[in-house]
Design a protein around this motif. Structure first.
Motif, PDB file in Angstrom:
ATOM      1  N   MET A   1      36.483  41.296  30.477  1.00 22.90           N
ATOM      2  CA  MET A   1      37.105  42.287  31.356  1.00 22.90           C
ATOM      3  C   MET A   1      38.190  41.638  32.211  1.00 22.90           C
ATOM      4  N   TRP A   2      39.298  42.309  32.325  1.00 27.53           N
ATOM      5  CA  TRP A   2      40.388  41.817  33.170  1.00 27.53           C
ATOM      6  C   TRP A   2      40.025  41.989  34.640  1.00 27.53           C
ATOM      7  N   THR A  30      47.516  35.820  36.778  1.00 28.60           N
ATOM      8  CA  THR A  30      47.756  36.197  35.379  1.00 28.60           C
ATOM      9  C   THR A  30      46.617  36.972  34.734  1.00 28.60           C
ATOM     10  N   ASP A  31      45.488  37.121  35.425  1.00 31.18           N
ATOM     11  CA  ASP A  31      44.323  37.769  34.833  1.00 31.18           C
ATOM     12  C   ASP A  31      44.423  39.288  35.004  1.00 31.18           C
ATOM     13  N   GLY A  82      39.995  46.849  34.044  1.00 27.80           N
ATOM     14  CA  GLY A  82      39.989  45.848  35.103  1.00 27.80           C
ATOM     15  C   GLY A  82      38.982  46.130  36.198  1.00 27.80           C
ATOM     16  N   GLU A  83      38.631  45.095  36.929  1.00 27.82           N
ATOM     17  CA  GLU A  83      37.773  45.245  38.107  1.00 27.82           C
ATOM     18  C   GLU A  83      38.536  45.991  39.208  1.00 27.82           C
ATOM     19  N   TYR A  84      39.826  45.723  39.284  1.00 26.32           N
ATOM     20  CA  TYR A  84      40.682  46.382  40.268  1.00 26.32           C
ATOM     21  C   TYR A  84      41.780  47.167  39.564  1.00 26.32           C
ATOM     22  N   ARG A 168      39.343  49.492  43.827  1.00 28.61           N
ATOM     23  CA  ARG A 168      38.257  49.040  42.961  1.00 28.61           C
ATOM     24  C   ARG A 168      37.977  50.115  41.924  1.00 28.61           C
ATOM     25  N   ARG A 169      37.982  49.713  40.661  1.00 30.17           N
ATOM     26  CA  ARG A 169      37.825  50.704  39.597  1.00 30.17           C
ATOM     27  C   ARG A 169      36.430  51.329  39.594  1.00 30.17           C
TER      28      ARG A 169
END
Length: 297
Positions: A1-2, A30-31, A82-84, A168-169
């Motif tokens: 996961m990004w 870069t992530d 992504g997490e965010y 935050r996703r």
């Protein structure tokens, strides 16, 4: 996961898109995955998107029929991993450390929302930071959400735009948050950002301007705004109904009528002082129970 999903809606911006994408790919952090949403654009943007996707495996492209900015952002959210979440408008550019600094602030403070500053870019040049904010971490539970609206939201200290926030996703998905259709709501950023605030306990603010916000005459903000009053009323009604659904209506009982007045009167009349529009909107929606409650508060 990004760690971060960066979502860029694309529509009729062939003169600006490459510069926008270059600024995103130049991030020191870069992530991230970069989701480009072609919202039925009729210019050369799809070719530009394809060229960039061939150069960087982090880029994913969506091509869809035109549905407006909200529809494009929602399409990006639907596939984000992504997490965010960070949104970037396709005619803007961002500073190289935007993602690095925003993610670091979120990790350092445990904030569910990070807000960062921006600057205006006009034909006369680049201006200074737009928002009168400072570096700080706010405990929203301790402060009280009503106080946050009075001290930071209504005076426009933290802005309301989608593209100067790191979300935050998991909060977005757990609460089924999406952008309302543009033909139903004016200032969809305002509604989404306010709804998201219902779920924020800690907020981090960064005073440095990270977004270079291009103001151009042919942008969405510069276009004629049909049914403006009705769309602003709908914004207030939907926000009020969402606040009630979250069980925070008593807490924000004094705030919601002020927010309605601020959007409908202070902003709506300034943008389009059309008595015909106001009369038509009030005739159409005047019997709505939520609106009547706001106006009689």
């Amino acid at each position: 996961m990004w760690r971060v999903s960066v979502i860029v809606p694309v529509y009729q911006v062939e003169a600006y898109l490459a510069k926008c994408l270059d600024s995103i790919l130049a991030q020191t952090f870069t992530d991230f995955e970069l989701i480009l949403v072609d919202d039925g654009t009729r210019d050369d943007c799809p070719r530009i998107m394809t060229r960039y996707a061939a150069m960087d495996a982090r880029i994913r492209c969506i091509h869809k029929e035109n549905g407006g900015l909200s529809s494009a952002r929602n399409a990006g959210l639907d596939i984000a991993r992504g997490e965010y979440i960070a949104f970037v408008d396709s005619d803007d550019t961002i500073e190289p450390t935007m993602l690095a600094d925003a993610v670091a602030a979120a990790q350092r403070t445990g904030a569910q929302l990070v807000i960062y500053n921006y600057r205006l870019v006009t034909e006369d040049g680049v201006q200074d930071a737009c928002l009168p904010m400072k570096d700080e971490t706010l405990d929203i539970d301790q402060m009280g959400l009503a106080n946050y609206f009075y001290r930071y939201w209504m005076p426009y200290v933290h802005g309301q735009e989608a593209w100067c926030r790191l979300y935050r996703r998991d909060i977005i998905e757990q609460n089924h948050l999406r952008y309302a259709p543009n033909d139903e709501i004016f200032a969809e950023d305002t509604l989404f950002s306010a709804m998201y605030l219902m779920h924020v306990h800690t907020l981090a603010a960064l005073a440095k301007p990270y977004v270079n916000y291009l103001q151009r005459g042919d942008s969405l903000m510069g276009m004629i705004k049909p049914n403006l009053c009705r769309r602003l009323i709908t914004l207030s009604v939907r926000l009020t109904d969402y606040v009630k659904a979250c069980g925070r209506d008593k807490e924000l009982a004094d705030v919601l009528p002020v927010l309605c007045y601020d959007k409908l009167i202070c902003k709506g009349i300034r943008l389009d002082p059309s008595l015909e529009d106001v009369y038509a909107a009030m005739t159409q929606m005047g019997q709505n129970a939520t609106l009547r409650g706001l106006l009689h508060a």
